[in-house]
Design an enzyme around this catalytic site. Structure first.
Site, PDB file in Angstrom:
ATOM      1  N   ALA A   1       0.449  -0.818   0.301  1.00  0.00           N
ATOM      2  CA  ALA A   1      -0.235   0.169  -0.072  1.00  0.00           C
ATOM      3  C   ALA A   1       1.116   1.211  -0.045  1.00  0.00           C
ATOM      4  O   ALA A   1       0.439   2.094  -0.259  1.00  0.00           O
ATOM      5  CB  ALA A   1      -1.250   0.524   1.096  1.00  0.00           C
TER       6      ALA A   1
ATOM      7  N   SER B   1       4.576   0.663  -0.670  1.00  0.00           N
ATOM      8  CA  SER B   1       5.562   0.893  -1.903  1.00  0.00           C
ATOM      9  C   SER B   1       5.301  -0.226  -2.558  1.00  0.00           C
ATOM     10  O   SER B   1       4.668  -1.354  -2.220  1.00  0.00           O
ATOM     11  CB  SER B   1       7.092   0.942  -0.965  1.00  0.00           C
ATOM     12  OG  SER B   1       6.664  -0.052  -0.025  1.00  0.00           O
ATOM     13  N   GLY B   2       5.779  -0.857  -3.973  1.00  0.00           N
ATOM     14  CA  GLY B   2       6.297  -1.695  -4.380  1.00  0.00           C
ATOM     15  C   GLY B   2       8.069  -2.245  -4.721  1.00  0.00           C
ATOM     16  O   GLY B   2       9.124  -1.485  -4.543  1.00  0.00           O
ATOM     17  N   ARG B   3       7.429  -3.165  -5.119  1.00  0.00           N
ATOM     18  CA  ARG B   3       8.651  -3.367  -5.474  1.00  0.00           C
ATOM     19  C   ARG B   3       8.942  -5.108  -6.038  1.00  0.00           C
ATOM     20  O   ARG B   3       8.064  -5.581  -6.623  1.00  0.00           O
ATOM     21  CB  ARG B   3       9.913  -3.992  -4.241  1.00  0.00           C
ATOM     22  CG  ARG B   3       9.472  -5.342  -3.682  1.00  0.00           C
ATOM     23  CD  ARG B   3       9.973  -5.306  -2.219  1.00  0.00           C
ATOM     24  NE  ARG B   3       8.997  -3.659  -2.208  1.00  0.00           N
ATOM     25  CZ  ARG B   3       7.281  -4.079  -1.205  1.00  0.00           C
ATOM     26  NH1 ARG B   3       6.903  -4.786  -1.478  1.00  0.00           N
ATOM     27  NH2 ARG B   3       7.493  -2.563  -0.102  1.00  0.00           N
TER      28      ARG B   3
ATOM     29  N   ASP C   1      -0.562 -10.621  -0.329  1.00  0.00           N
ATOM     30  CA  ASP C   1       0.941 -10.081   0.227  1.00  0.00           C
ATOM     31  C   ASP C   1       1.245 -11.235   1.830  1.00  0.00           C
ATOM     32  O   ASP C   1       2.119 -11.731   2.434  1.00  0.00           O
ATOM     33  CB  ASP C   1       1.460  -8.331   0.153  1.00  0.00           C
ATOM     34  CG  ASP C   1       0.348  -7.921   0.903  1.00  0.00           C
ATOM     35  OD1 ASP C   1      -1.026  -8.256   1.874  1.00  0.00           O
ATOM     36  OD2 ASP C   1       0.834  -6.735   0.908  1.00  0.00           O
ATOM     37  N   THR C   2       0.060 -11.219   2.344  1.00  0.00           N
ATOM     38  CA  THR C   2       0.398 -11.585   4.007  1.00  0.00           C
ATOM     39  C   THR C   2      -0.102 -12.920   3.433  1.00  0.00           C
ATOM     40  O   THR C   2       0.725 -13.480   4.955  1.00  0.00           O
ATOM     41  CB  THR C   2      -1.176 -11.126   4.743  1.00  0.00           C
ATOM     42  OG1 THR C   2      -1.543  -9.498   4.966  1.00  0.00           O
ATOM     43  CG2 THR C   2      -1.101 -11.864   5.590  1.00  0.00           C
TER      44      THR C   2
ATOM     45  N   THR D   1       2.385  -1.645   8.039  1.00  0.00           N
ATOM     46  CA  THR D   1       1.218  -1.079   8.374  1.00  0.00           C
ATOM     47  C   THR D   1      -0.179  -1.790   9.251  1.00  0.00           C
ATOM     48  O   THR D   1      -0.562  -1.616   9.879  1.00  0.00           O
ATOM     49  CB  THR D   1       0.619  -0.628   6.489  1.00  0.00           C
ATOM     50  OG1 THR D   1       1.558   0.249   5.683  1.00  0.00           O
ATOM     51  CG2 THR D   1      -0.676   0.257   6.625  1.00  0.00           C
TER      52      THR D   1
ATOM     53  N   ASN E   1      -6.467  -9.123  12.272  1.00  0.00           N
ATOM     54  CA  ASN E   1      -5.736  -7.227  11.811  1.00  0.00           C
ATOM     55  C   ASN E   1      -5.851  -6.717  13.006  1.00  0.00           C
ATOM     56  O   ASN E   1      -6.647  -6.014  13.437  1.00  0.00           O
ATOM     57  CB  ASN E   1      -6.838  -6.391  10.867  1.00  0.00           C
ATOM     58  CG  ASN E   1      -6.388  -7.609   9.586  1.00  0.00           C
ATOM     59  OD1 ASN E   1      -5.578  -8.068   8.576  1.00  0.00           O
ATOM     60  ND2 ASN E   1      -6.847  -7.052   8.437  1.00  0.00           N
TER      61      ASN E   1
END
Length: 476
Positions: free
Chosen positions: A13, A15-17, A240-241, A263, A300
């Site tokens: 949310a 950054s991306g890579r 992603d989790t 986050t 969460n």
């Protein structure tokens, strides 16, 4: 045997890579070839993602990935993971027909409140999907879209969740992935397809969705990037989790609780069955699924979003590693706060000023706000540690399991104050790993699909030989 090269597209949310994984001699090495910022942007009263920009960055990253390889080598595969719940609505031609809202948009509040105030429906939907009613759920987003824009049911023919959408852009194949589907509050908790009861309640057209594919499915070769013409798009766990949990070097006999700290703090464990019932619903247990079909009950906790947004109120915020270390060290020297904040308070979801929200929360409890940034750092870390511990305790009660250690990955694993606070509050040692958990889990599932690795247990066994965690034991 020649090295095998894979690329992980890991979108978060903030950054991306794009990371290249090299598998050689039963060991994985990774190289980050491209990193870029990502952010929610507001337009009028609503919040959105810049999908066009994200796709451009993905293409740039994959081009760099191909260029980074030794001469004559090719990327065998690519997999995509993103944050959960957000989605794209497309027509038959694959064109976007509705803007991609961000999950923090407040448009879902009316639908959320309606369900929360109808106990029978709330219990029924939880029993059907195993997912609690939370404002960001895909279910509420899609319900609001259909209610506010009725013509969308004529325009849209498919709903692809974000990793599904990027898989489509790469491969040309529209599919829904199993792991990301389980975040939506629309998947049948006891099966492998969509819940008709949930679809009917939220008025989501069933034709928008297809039966989810399991992790490891090969979706075809990459299209539109000549340098990746021989690269296969693999459906990894799109959430992603889920990828981060797959990267955990868990003990094969069990006993580990997982904490992916960023986050959001996502606290959970792997189980053969869902955790359901009134108490689980009250605790907001989300029965997410692995890409293979098992259950991954988690809760969460708001996470380092508290700190990220509090920093907005301080002009001298840290930007370099040494500045972060200095701030954490200063916070650690302060006395423990007498009053913690309740990290489950919905006031912290997306306030205009996080500092003001924390101050108001403390004043309501007749406690004084901190005077400086280090004080907020100490307060937030201690409060999150207690929030993590509360979830762990509930999971032990619900499951009958006894957990022996906390495995922690993500940005929070670099924060020794947060790690120690979690160990102190939970009474369990915290094993903090410095690794890009989502990308590692993404790559692991590609290697399994390519039959370079037998299964996840074999990958974890190999990875555990490479990693040296920092261990935080409970104080006292």
């Amino acid at each position: 045997m020649s090295p095998l090269y894979c690329a992980a597209v890991d979108l978060g949310a903030t950054s991306g890579r794009v990371i290249v994984g090299t598998w050689s001699d039963h060991q994985l090495t990774t190289t980050e070839v491209h990193r870029f910022p990502n952010a929610i942007f507001s337009l009028g009263q609503h919040d959105y993602w810049n999908i066009t920009s994200l796709w451009a960055e993905v293409r740039t990253g994959l081009t760099k990935a191909a260029a980074s390889l030794p001469k004559g080598a090719t990327l065998s595969s690519v997999g995509v993971d993103t944050w959960g719940v957000d989605h794209a609505l497309l027509n038959d031609e694959g064109r976007l027909v509705f803007p991609t809202h961000a999950y923090r948009d407040a448009r879902t509040q009316a639908g959320l409140n309606s369900l929360l105030n109808t106990r029978a429906a709330l219990a029924r939907i939880y029993a059907a999907t195993g997912i609690p009613a939370v404002f960001f759920n895909s279910s509420f987003q899609l319900a609001e879209t259909v209610a506010s824009n009725p013509a969308i049911t004529d325009l849209a023919t498919r709903c692809l969740f974000l990793p599904d959408y990027f898989n489509y852009l790469l491969s040309g194949k529209m599919t829904n992935g199993f792991a990301i589907a389980s975040t939506t509050q629309l998947l049948d908790v006891h099966g492998d397809d969509w819940s008709r009861e949930a679809l009917d309640y939220f008025r989501v057209p069933p034709t928008w969705l297809t039966k989810p594919v399991k992790t490891g499915s090969k979706l075809g070769r990459v299209k539109g990037l000549p340098e990746l013409a021989k690269t296969t798009v693999v459906a990894v766990p799109g959430h992603d989790t889920t990828c981060a949990y797959d990267a955990m070097p868990a003990a094969p006999e069990g006993g580990d609780i997982f904490l992916s700290s960023g986050t959001w703090s996502l606290v959970g464990f792997e189980n053969d069955a869902p955790i359901l019932g009134p108490e689980a619903l009250a605790a907001r247990v989300a029965n997410d699924r692995t890409g293979r079909g098992e259950y991954r009950p988690l809760v969460n906790v708001i996470g380092l979003w508290l700190l990220e947004r509090t920093l907005d109120a301080f002009p001298s915020r840290p930007t370099k590693d040494r500045e972060w270390r200095a701030l954490i060290k200063a916070a650690a020297t302060l006395p423990a706060p007498k009053c913690l904040i309740d990290v489950a308070d919905p006031a912290f979801a997306n306030p205009k000023s996080m500092k003001a929200a924390i101050d108001a929360h403390l004043k309501a409890r007749k406690a004084k706000p901190p005077r400086e940034l280090a004080g907020y750092m100490r307060l937030i870390c201690d409060s999150l540690g207690q929030g993590h511990a509360d979830v762990i305790q509930r999971f032990q009660e619900f499951s009958g399991k006894t957990f022996h250690r906390v495995l922690m990955v993500g940005g929070g694993a670099k924060n020794r104050l947060l790690c120690q606070a979690t160990a102190n509050a939970s009474g369990l040692p915290v094993h903090a790993f410095q690794l890009e958990g989502s990308a590692i889990g993404n790559l692991a599932n590609q290697l399994i699909a390519l039959k370079a690795v037998k299964n996840l247990a074999a990958f974890r066994a190999s990875l555990s030989q490479q990693l040296k965690p920092t261990v935080y034991t409970p104080a006292g």
